[in-house]
Write a protein that holds these residues in place. Structure first.
Motif, short mmCIF file in Angstrom:
data_model
loop_
_atom_site.label_atom_id
_atom_site.label_comp_id
_atom_site.label_asym_id
_atom_site.label_seq_id
_atom_site.Cartn_x
_atom_site.Cartn_y
_atom_site.Cartn_z
N HIS A 138 0.84 -1.21 0.00
CA HIS A 138 0.00 0.00 0.00
C HIS A 138 0.88 1.26 0.00
CE1 HIS A 138 -3.64 2.39 1.32
NE2 HIS A 138 -2.67 3.18 1.78
N HIS A 197 1.84 4.45 -2.77
CA HIS A 197 1.97 5.91 -2.54
C HIS A 197 3.36 6.38 -2.99
CE1 HIS A 197 -1.78 6.61 -0.53
NE2 HIS A 197 -1.52 5.85 0.51
N GLU A 204 -5.25 7.55 -2.75
CA GLU A 204 -5.53 6.18 -2.28
C GLU A 204 -5.81 5.21 -3.43
OE1 GLU A 204 -4.85 5.17 0.75
OE2 GLU A 204 -4.33 7.19 1.36
N SER A 264 -2.38 3.62 -3.96
CA SER A 264 -2.02 2.62 -2.96
C SER A 264 -2.98 1.41 -2.94
CB SER A 264 -2.00 3.27 -1.58
OG SER A 264 -3.22 3.94 -1.34
ZN LIG Z 1 -2.89 5.25 2.01
#
Ligand SMILES: [Zn+2]
Length: 372
Positions: free
Chosen positions: A167, A171, A195, A198
């Motif tokens: 995740h 990013h 998001e 990720s």
């Molecule tokens: Zn995140």
């Protein structure tokens, strides 16, 4: 005590909104958060679509769990245990091994992704291991001077830590790809797209977790864990968001009215299969565990929007990996220089909370879980 504090917060927030010329704190926050690309109505559509088409998927997951456990009813504490009583999945023995496996996994998807983590490793931009006295949490922190971000996390080599590293790795890739943008503000992206970087990476990398779990049974188990977590987050997000709309549309409500409204939302969004008998107080106060309600009001639906987008990207990836990665990278390279619907379009997906679209995504996840 917490209820009293929350009541004070609501009154103060309502006053802030009125002073700023808004009729309620919700409308004030939409402006303050710069939500240019979606409205209150869109949020209502999100709540409704998730209730209609994602909640039934979650109910099926719970029903399968109940059958596997051989219970008449599921209690709240039955939702996390392994149904076969197996030991927890362990992606690695050490944090160094977890990192190496994550790099191998990223290399399998796209050598550039592996390079991103490798660069951070060689520059000492990774603090991954849990240790005494270290602050909790996990995040990717962009460093705008060097353009090589930093990942902080607290690995104990659990399944969750694998999800965290891929995740945060997503990013990090976003930071690397948007590095050439002219202004730092262009590189600072809102969560609805951040998001995606990720959460889509969680699902894309999942397809290659066989480099981490060499035993096919473990690989399957890890995928099931990930898919169930991804889909079951959505009704809770919708419930919390709808709750906040009501709270600030009705700022003078009493504690009793708030409890009653929350319980009505539990009936709408919560699992039909969970038996809370004897723990009604726990259910009525369940919202208290969501710190966003106190600390960062209205910041939450972003994760639901991005989760739907991540599922859509994963679906594209399963059909056409090369094209999907090209689109993923193109969207992340744009940082926040375009409105969200355009960024989503560049990523090959739709910024859409309609019932038809959410149903499509829910059906897709259900079919994938069934096929495991
Ligand atoms: Zn995140």
């Amino acid at each position: 005590m917490l209820n009293e504090l929350f009541n004070k917060l609501i009154a103060l927030r309502h006053k802030v909104a009125l002073n700023a010329g808004y009729s309620n704190f919700r409308d004030y926050m939409f402006a303050a958060m710069g939500r240019f690309d979606y409205t209150v109505e869109d949020c209502h559509n999100f709540h409704q679509s998730v209730k209609e088409y994602i909640k039934p998927v979650c109910d099926t997951i719970d029903e399968n769990r109940r059958l596997a456990l051989g219970y008449d009813t599921l209690k709240p504490w039955d939702t996390e245990v392994d149904t076969e009583g197996k030991a927890p999945l362990k992606p690695s023995e050490t944090t160094a091994e977890l990192l190496d496996k994550a790099i191998t996994c990223f290399n399998t998807i796209d050598p550039f992704f592996g390079q991103c983590l490798d660069t951070m490793k060689s520059m000492g931009h990774l603090d991954l291991e849990s240790r005494k006295g270290k602050a909790p949490g996990g995040f990717n922190y962009p460093l705008y001077q060097s353009n090589v971000p930093f990942i902080f996390m607290n690995s104990a080599n659990s399944m969750r830590d694998l999800v965290t590293i891929v995740h945060e790795g997503g990013h990090a890739i976003h930071s690397f790809l948007s590095k050439d943008l002219e202004l730092t503000d262009f590189k600072s992206t809102p969560s609805e797209i951040a998001e995606i970087a990720s959460m889509a990476m969680e699902l894309i990398s999942m397809e290659h977790w066989d480099v981490i779990f060499t035993n096919p049974e473990d690989f399957k188990r890890a995928k099931k864990y990930q898919l169930e977590k991804a889909i079951s987050a959505l009704p809770w997000i919708a419930q919390i968001d709808k709750f906040q709309h009501w709270i600030y549309e009705n700022p003078t409500h009493t504690n009793e009215q708030r409890d009653a409204y929350w319980l009505s939302l539990c009936a709408e969004f919560g699992s039909n299969l969970l038996d809370w008998t004897g723990h009604q107080d726990g259910l009525a106060n369940q919202w208290q565990k969501q710190l966003h309600l106190y600390e960062v009001p209205f910041y939450y639906i972003e994760y639901g929007i991005a989760q739907l987008g991540a599922i859509a990207i994963w679906r594209n990836y399963k059909n056409n990996p090369a094209k999907t990665l090209e689109q993923y990278k193109a969207a992340l390279t744009l940082g926040y220089t375009r409105p969200l619907p355009e960024l989503y379009e560049t990523a090959g997906i739709r910024f859409d909370f309609s019932a038809a679209y959410v149903k499509e995504l829910g059906d897709f996840v259900m079919a994938e879980i069934k096929a495991l």
